[in-house]
Design a protein around this motif. Structure first.
Motif, short mmCIF file in Angstrom:
data_model
loop_
_atom_site.label_atom_id
_atom_site.label_comp_id
_atom_site.label_asym_id
_atom_site.label_seq_id
_atom_site.Cartn_x
_atom_site.Cartn_y
_atom_site.Cartn_z
N GLU A 1 1.82 6.55 -7.00
CA GLU A 1 0.66 7.21 -7.58
C GLU A 1 0.57 8.69 -7.22
O GLU A 1 0.10 9.50 -8.02
CB GLU A 1 -0.63 6.51 -7.14
N GLU A 2 1.03 9.06 -6.02
CA GLU A 2 0.82 10.42 -5.54
C GLU A 2 2.10 11.19 -5.26
O GLU A 2 2.07 12.39 -4.96
CB GLU A 2 -0.04 10.40 -4.26
N LEU B 1 3.15 8.65 5.26
CA LEU B 1 3.97 7.44 5.20
C LEU B 1 5.18 7.51 6.14
O LEU B 1 6.23 6.93 5.87
CB LEU B 1 4.46 7.21 3.76
N GLU C 1 2.48 1.69 -3.43
CA GLU C 1 1.47 2.15 -4.40
C GLU C 1 1.16 3.64 -4.22
O GLU C 1 1.06 4.39 -5.20
CB GLU C 1 0.19 1.33 -4.23
N LYS C 2 1.06 4.08 -2.96
CA LYS C 2 0.73 5.48 -2.68
C LYS C 2 1.86 6.41 -3.16
O LYS C 2 1.60 7.46 -3.76
CB LYS C 2 0.49 5.68 -1.19
N LEU D 1 2.27 12.44 2.53
CA LEU D 1 1.51 11.27 2.09
C LEU D 1 1.08 10.36 3.25
O LEU D 1 0.43 9.34 3.03
CB LEU D 1 2.35 10.45 1.10
N ARG E 1 9.82 10.73 -5.71
CA ARG E 1 9.50 9.47 -6.38
C ARG E 1 10.74 8.89 -7.06
O ARG E 1 10.95 7.67 -7.07
CB ARG E 1 8.37 9.67 -7.39
N ARG F 1 0.83 -1.20 0.00
CA ARG F 1 0.00 0.00 0.00
C ARG F 1 0.87 1.25 0.00
O ARG F 1 0.59 2.22 -0.72
CB ARG F 1 -0.90 0.01 1.24
N ALA F 2 1.94 1.24 0.81
CA ALA F 2 2.83 2.41 0.88
C ALA F 2 3.55 2.63 -0.45
O ALA F 2 3.68 3.77 -0.91
CB ALA F 2 3.85 2.21 2.01
#
Length: 344
Positions: A182-183, A285, A178-179, A283, A189, A175-176
């Motif tokens: 995506e964001e 995270l 993917e986030k 985010l 990134r 999940r982390a």
């Protein structure tokens, strides 16, 4: 750096460190040597007395002193080849050694002395564990110069971080990941993809230059182990690198660093860490730090069916303890998912 306006006559060998500490140092044939540290308060008679005692030689300094050895090491090509962050870590220890044993003969230090120094710095474990690292590095040079016959730092056992102060690195979850993908903003990134895709330590990420990337692989020499590696890029890492190169508008010079500041200069470790902290906070995270990206990479290699030896050839780990831990966790997750699928 500091002012010479202290008690008594002009003190031309007086020098103040940025930390505020006062030292007596002298240039000989273009080389700077530390003669000693003044511990008294500036402007006092004791300060004046300590300075002239050091200058006059009443407190003799061994020609083969630790201070002289530290100065000699700083002039070597090997020292110049270390990363700025690694040198910064060692410089803190060098300052400590200069203060404590800078005037002492290199040959007199024992392994017991090293353990004593580490114990006195137990309140800062990371620093304490750098003491034998620094002494070992210096001792190798001392042996080459015939200043001593052995390396007293060999086989020194590091201090363990107390359990109440240990902060385990949590591998990034699906999940982390993917986030972030995506964001996440472009720069964090890119840092993220370099971390997961290269499976290297964060200190190595900032050293990658465009000349290290040939469109398919990244090459590096690890700062910590001096191991040379050639790393085939994952699809995600290749896409991130190609995108970053395209965003520059022109083909980057091979010596240009991949991770840079806004002005194009090399991004250092601390600047990179700040970028990642801001993005992780944005985010949500913060539970997953940048060091844990290396472990996520290990887990992805394990999910792909790689053996521990294959993972080590990619990550450059000299010890398999971390590989066994995170690859084992990844394999357990994979087997559990397989079992769950069969259960349906």
């Amino acid at each position: 750096m500091g002012s010479n306006s202290v008690v008594g006559r002009r003190k031309k060998y007086l020098w103040q460190h940025p930390s505020g500490r006062w030292y007596v140092r002298k240039s000989v044939n273009g080389k700077m040597f530390y003669l000693g540290r003044i511990t008294a308060e500036e402007g006092t008679a004791e300060f004046d007395q300590q300075y002239w005692e050091i200058v006059s030689g009443k407190k003799a300094v061994a020609k083969t002193s630790w201070g002289a050895l530290i100065d000699a090491l700083r002039e070597t090509d090997k020292w110049a080849g270390y990363s700025p962050r690694y040198r910064s870590d060692l410089e803190q220890v060098f300052e400590y050694l200069t203060e404590k044993i800078g005037r002492a003969d290199v040959a007199r230090l024992t392994q017991a002395d090293i353990y004593d120094a580490m114990e006195k710095n137990r309140h800062r474990v990371r620093f304490a564990n750098y003491i034998p690292t620094a002494i070992s590095m210096l001792s190798k040079l001392a042996i080459r110069r015939r200043w001593r016959k052995d390396n007293p730092a060999i086989d020194i056992e590091p201090l363990r971080v107390p359990k109440d102060r240990q902060k385990p690195h949590l591998p990034w979850t699906d999940r982390a990941v993917e986030k972030m993908r995506e964001e996440g903003e472009p720069l964090p990134r890119l840092i993220f993809e370099i971390g997961v895709g290269s499976v290297q330590r964060p200190g190595d990420w900032v050293d990658f230059q465009w000349g290290d990337y040939d469109g398919d692989t990244l090459k590096l020499r690890q700062n910590k182990t001096d191991t040379a590696l050639s790393l085939p890029c994952t699809i995600a890492l290749k896409a991130a690198l190609d995108g970053a190169k395209a965003d520059l508008g022109v083909a980057p010079h091979p010596s240009r660093h991949i991770l840079t500041r806004a002005d194009g200069s090399k991004m250092d470790y601390h600047a990179m860490a700040r970028v990642m902290v801001r993005e992780r906070k944005r985010l949500g995270l913060m539970a997953y730090d940048q060091h844990a990206l290396r472990y996520r990479g290990v887990m992805e290699l394990a999910w792909a069916g790689c053996t521990d030896d294959e993972i080590a050839s990619y990550s450059g780990h000299t010890s398999k303890a971390m590989i066994i831990k995170y690859a084992g966790e990844a394999r357990q997750i994979m087997r559990a998912r397989q079992a769950a699928a069969k259960r349906k």
